[in-house]
Scaffold this motif. Structure first.
Motif, PDB file in Angstrom:
ATOM      1  N   ASN B 274       0.870  -1.165   0.000  1.00  0.00           N
ATOM      2  CA  ASN B 274       0.000   0.000   0.000  1.00  0.00           C
ATOM      3  C   ASN B 274       0.917   1.228   0.000  1.00  0.00           C
ATOM      4  OD1 ASN B 274      -1.811   2.014   0.441  1.00  0.00           O
ATOM      5  ND2 ASN B 274      -2.958   0.890   2.003  1.00  0.00           N
ATOM      6  N   VAL B 275       1.088   1.797  -1.197  1.00  0.00           N
ATOM      7  CA  VAL B 275       2.097   2.847  -1.372  1.00  0.00           C
ATOM      8  C   VAL B 275       1.803   4.030  -0.451  1.00  0.00           C
ATOM      9  CG1 VAL B 275       3.151   4.426  -3.019  1.00  0.00           C
ATOM     10  CG2 VAL B 275       2.465   2.153  -3.751  1.00  0.00           C
ATOM     11  N   ARG B 276       0.531   4.413  -0.432  1.00  0.00           N
ATOM     12  CA  ARG B 276       0.182   5.598   0.365  1.00  0.00           C
ATOM     13  C   ARG B 276       0.502   5.397   1.832  1.00  0.00           C
ATOM     14  NH1 ARG B 276      -5.678   7.381  -1.522  1.00  0.00           N
ATOM     15  NH2 ARG B 276      -5.562   8.465   0.444  1.00  0.00           N
ATOM     16  N   LYS B 277       0.178   4.166   2.282  1.00  0.00           N
ATOM     17  CA  LYS B 277       0.418   3.875   3.699  1.00  0.00           C
ATOM     18  C   LYS B 277       1.921   3.873   3.979  1.00  0.00           C
ATOM     19  CE  LYS B 277      -1.701   0.991   7.186  1.00  0.00           C
ATOM     20  NZ  LYS B 277      -2.412  -0.260   7.437  1.00  0.00           N
ATOM     21  N   ALA B 278       2.665   3.279   3.039  1.00  0.00           N
ATOM     22  CA  ALA B 278       4.111   3.178   3.219  1.00  0.00           C
ATOM     23  C   ALA B 278       4.743   4.567   3.276  1.00  0.00           C
ATOM     24  CB  ALA B 278       4.706   2.382   2.066  1.00  0.00           C
ATOM     25  N   VAL B 279       4.292   5.434   2.364  1.00  0.00           N
ATOM     26  CA  VAL B 279       4.844   6.792   2.338  1.00  0.00           C
ATOM     27  C   VAL B 279       4.511   7.519   3.630  1.00  0.00           C
ATOM     28  CG1 VAL B 279       4.618   9.036   1.237  1.00  0.00           C
ATOM     29  CG2 VAL B 279       4.874   7.008  -0.165  1.00  0.00           C
ATOM     30  N   ARG B 280       3.261   7.316   4.055  1.00  0.00           N
ATOM     31  CA  ARG B 280       2.833   7.977   5.294  1.00  0.00           C
ATOM     32  C   ARG B 280       3.708   7.509   6.465  1.00  0.00           C
ATOM     33  NH1 ARG B 280      -2.357   6.280   7.387  1.00  0.00           N
ATOM     34  NH2 ARG B 280      -2.804   5.815   5.240  1.00  0.00           N
ATOM     35  N   SER B 283       7.418   8.851   6.072  1.00  0.00           N
ATOM     36  CA  SER B 283       7.549  10.297   6.250  1.00  0.00           C
ATOM     37  C   SER B 283       6.920  10.764   7.558  1.00  0.00           C
ATOM     38  CB  SER B 283       6.894  11.015   5.083  1.00  0.00           C
ATOM     39  OG  SER B 283       5.508  10.752   5.109  1.00  0.00           O
ATOM     40  N   LYS B 284       6.496   9.822   8.383  1.00  0.00           N
ATOM     41  CA  LYS B 284       5.844  10.110   9.664  1.00  0.00           C
ATOM     42  C   LYS B 284       4.637  11.014   9.469  1.00  0.00           C
ATOM     43  CE  LYS B 284       9.952   9.282  12.285  1.00  0.00           C
ATOM     44  NZ  LYS B 284      11.221   9.864  12.592  1.00  0.00           N
ATOM     45  N   GLY B 285       3.853  10.702   8.453  1.00  0.00           N
ATOM     46  CA  GLY B 285       2.594  11.398   8.218  1.00  0.00           C
ATOM     47  C   GLY B 285       2.725  12.734   7.538  1.00  0.00           C
TER      48      GLY B 285
END
Lengths: 333, 309
Positions: B274-280, B283-285
């Motif tokens: 889940n790319v979005r989750k991984a990025v979040r 990047s600590k949100g």
């Protein structure tokens, strides 16, 4: 099965209404139940935990034959009768000496349970210091990386947090902050920190000891804006070892974690609900689209050419002879 | 003038308040909770347990109180009240969310007709007596006719006609009607939700499906006695002629459905990551843009320092 009671008068109606589900819930009431045998240590531990939990605590003074991991019927009955949603059950057996079981309920049913053994207990009376006022909200402190990673300790943290301070507060008076409840773990054993999880081995053996300590807070002037905090042991202090547990049923937990819809004012503040022209892209970045007004192309400055000048056209049409004079006049202006 | 002493003192004061830890502590102000994810210092733990526990707890409390001091405050009768943000930790509820009460038949009707609810006062002014009287209940005004010392009787009225009795019967009938309506409303409210009715609806749906699930769509099936004809949903057709505006709207809606790029990105649930989750998470949100900015900034500063050397 308890029958559904229809209120006969206004007072009982109000009492029943107070028990109905609320959007923002009251703090959890805990019932302290003694099992068939409890030693002095366990009795004292329960008494002092209750002192910390007061006034949302009910004590069952008589002994009860209760085995939460085998039969939960009586727990459900007591929860319904007392409008309580938490239990602390003390039971001391030869196999599991000085056991405390924390039980959490959802909708009258048991959600999850965790049994801990009291290895070491030091009473409040042992510390000759100032005690916190009953009913004051404690600060909660959890120290270990396992509270974020290990399922057993995530559950324990959730349970203890729910037990001591789950009430939603609008605000606090800093002068009313009197004590800290600190839950810390012994160093993580290498068996536990290894990534390969061996389910065959009894996991509870490697789980670290849990140290529960309570301190009173005093703020000292530090010379800066923020005061320096000093702690004084208040008691009780408990050393606990994790024993049996029951994780929450996923469906039930999902229902229990459901949040109310956001209020209109919260939506306006930007919490929840999608806003117009704002979207989150694949990378999870918030991207907005701005709308600039329609551009006025009439006033657009293009390349200046003599032939395009409007005033000149009029002049040339009206009077060709006065062409030179007209340009001169314009220059003067 | 030598100010080093003053500076040292100030630095010491500052150090007394500031917390230095490898991993930042997580603070949840809504529940007044702080979590310290730093690993336990084994040497100190073994050397002096109580002192170690107290020092760790002190650091946690210091961080939490420092965070509390930065919150907004509101004046109150007992001094300033520090306002807490909503909690970030998810804790299970003790009871399910409250369900809104289903509307009564009158409420449904009033909403459809746009009737505003006007609350009657409990008391009413009595001109004759010159006092406020209850509308109903003990010595209520609705019992006026029953207790009147004189009642008008029409000339052609029955011999046994008793206006007092009639008024009472009328009032009792009104009460009975209201009670009946209340019961009907309660029954209507519980109709859809009861387990039995849900089961019944499901059985009926299954039965209807099986009846048309033969090769002839149930046309040549053996009919049971008293079996009702299947009633399905009646199809409604759009009028052949309709305003241009309507037509435009429906075709635009169709086109927007075809385009729907935002929905498409959400749908691909088959992907392992889940790319979005991984990025979040990475990047600590803060999001991908902030992350790239941070990385480039770091790189930039590195190259600069290298250049200086």
């Amino acid at each position: 099965m308890l029958r559904v009671v229809k209120p006969r008068n206004a007072r009982s109606k109000r009492a029943l209404e107070a028990r109905e589900p609320k959007e923002i819930e009251d703090p959890r009431t805990a019932i302290f139940v003694k099992g068939t045998s409890t030693g002095d240590k366990l009795n004292a531990a329960m008494k002092e935990l209750m002192a910390l939990k007061r006034p949302e605590a009910i004590s069952f003074s008589k002994k009860n034959t209760v085995r939460p991991f085998e039969d939960t019927a009586s727990l459900e009955f007591w929860a319904h009768k007392n409008d309580a949603s938490m239990f602390v059950i003390g039971q001391s057996t030869k196999k599991r000496p000085d056991g405390l079981t924390f039980v959490r309920m959802y909708n009258g049913k048991v959600l999850d349970m965790c049994e801990v053994g009291v290895d070491n207990f030091v009473s409040m009376e042992h510390f000759k210091t100032k005690k916190s006022t009953p009913g004051h909200r404690p600060l909660m402190h959890f120290a270990s990386e396992l509270f974020d990673t290990h399922p057993r300790l995530i559950q324990l943290k959730s349970l203890l947090l729910d037990f001591f301070g789950s009430e939603r507060l609008e605000g606090v008076h800093l002068s009313g902050v009197e004590h800290v409840i600190s839950v810390q773990l012994a160093p993580t054993s290498p068996e536990l920190s290894s990534t390969v999880v061996d389910t065959a081995v009894d996991e509870t053996k490697h789980l670290p000891t849990v140290h529960l300590r309570t301190y009173t807070v005093s703020a000292m002037a530090s010379g800066t804006k923020i005061p320096r905090i000093e702690l004084v042991p208040m008691g009780p202090s408990l050393d606990l070892s994790l024993r049996r547990h029951q994780q929450a049923d996923p469906e039930m937990l999902k229902a229990a974690l459901r949040r109310p819809k956001l209020k209109k004012q919260d939506v306006e503040k930007g919490l929840g609900k999608r806003k117009k022209n704002v979207e989150v892209d694949e990378m999870g970045d918030l991207r907005g689209r701005l709308h600039v007004g329609k551009q006025n192309l009439d006033k657009l400055q293009t390349r200046k050419m003599k032939g395009l000048k409007s005033a000149r056209d009029q002049d040339s049409e009206s009077d060709e002879d006065l062409e030179e004079q007209g340009t001169k006049r314009r220059k003067a202006v | 003038m030598d100010v080093s002493g003053i500076l040292a003192e100030q630095a010491q004061r500052h150090n007394a308040v500031v917390v230095d830890k490898d991993i930042a502590l997580e603070v949840d102000l809504g529940y007044l909770t702080v979590t310290d994810p730093n690993p336990v210092d084994e040497n100190e733990y073994k050397h002096d347990l109580e002192a170690y526990l107290q020092s760790t707890a002190r650091i946690g409390a210091q961080v939490l109180l420092s965070a509390l001091l930065q919150c907004q405050t509101r004046p109150s009768a007992d001094g300033p009240l520090t306002l807490l943000p909503p909690p970030t930790t998810l804790l299970p509820r003790a009871k399910p969310l409250p369900v809104p009460k289903p509307p009564t038949k009158w409420e449904q009707f009033a909403r459809a007709k746009g009737i505003q609810n006007r609350r009657k006062d409990l008391k009413e002014w009595d001109e004759e007596r010159g006092e406020w009287r209850a509308r109903w209940g003990h010595s209520g005004k609705n019992k006026e006719e029953e207790g009147a010392w004189l009642n008008e009787v029409k000339a052609n009225a029955d011999v046994e006609a008793d206006p007092e009795k009639e008024a009472r019967a009328e009032r009792k009938a009104r009460i009975a009607k209201n009670e009946r309506q209340q019961m009907q409303n309660a029954a209507r409210a519980s109709r859809g939700s009861s387990e039995r009715s849900v089961q019944k609806a499901e059985i009926e749906r299954t039965l209807a499906t099986t009846r048309v699930s033969t090769a002839s769509m149930g046309r040549f099936d053996f009919k049971l006695e008293g079996e009702k004809k299947l009633r399905g949903v009646k199809r409604k057709y759009d009028p052949t002629e309709r305003p241009v505006e309507d037509e435009k709207k429906s075709s635009l809606a169709l086109i927007s459905k075809l385009d729907g790029s935002t929905k498409k990105t959400r749908k691909d649930g088959d992907a392992v990551l889940n790319v979005r989750k991984a990025v979040r998470f990475v990047s600590k949100g803060k999001g991908g843009v902030a992350l790239t900015r941070e990385v480039t900034l770091k790189k930039g500063s590195k190259t600069k320092s290298e250049g200086k050397r």
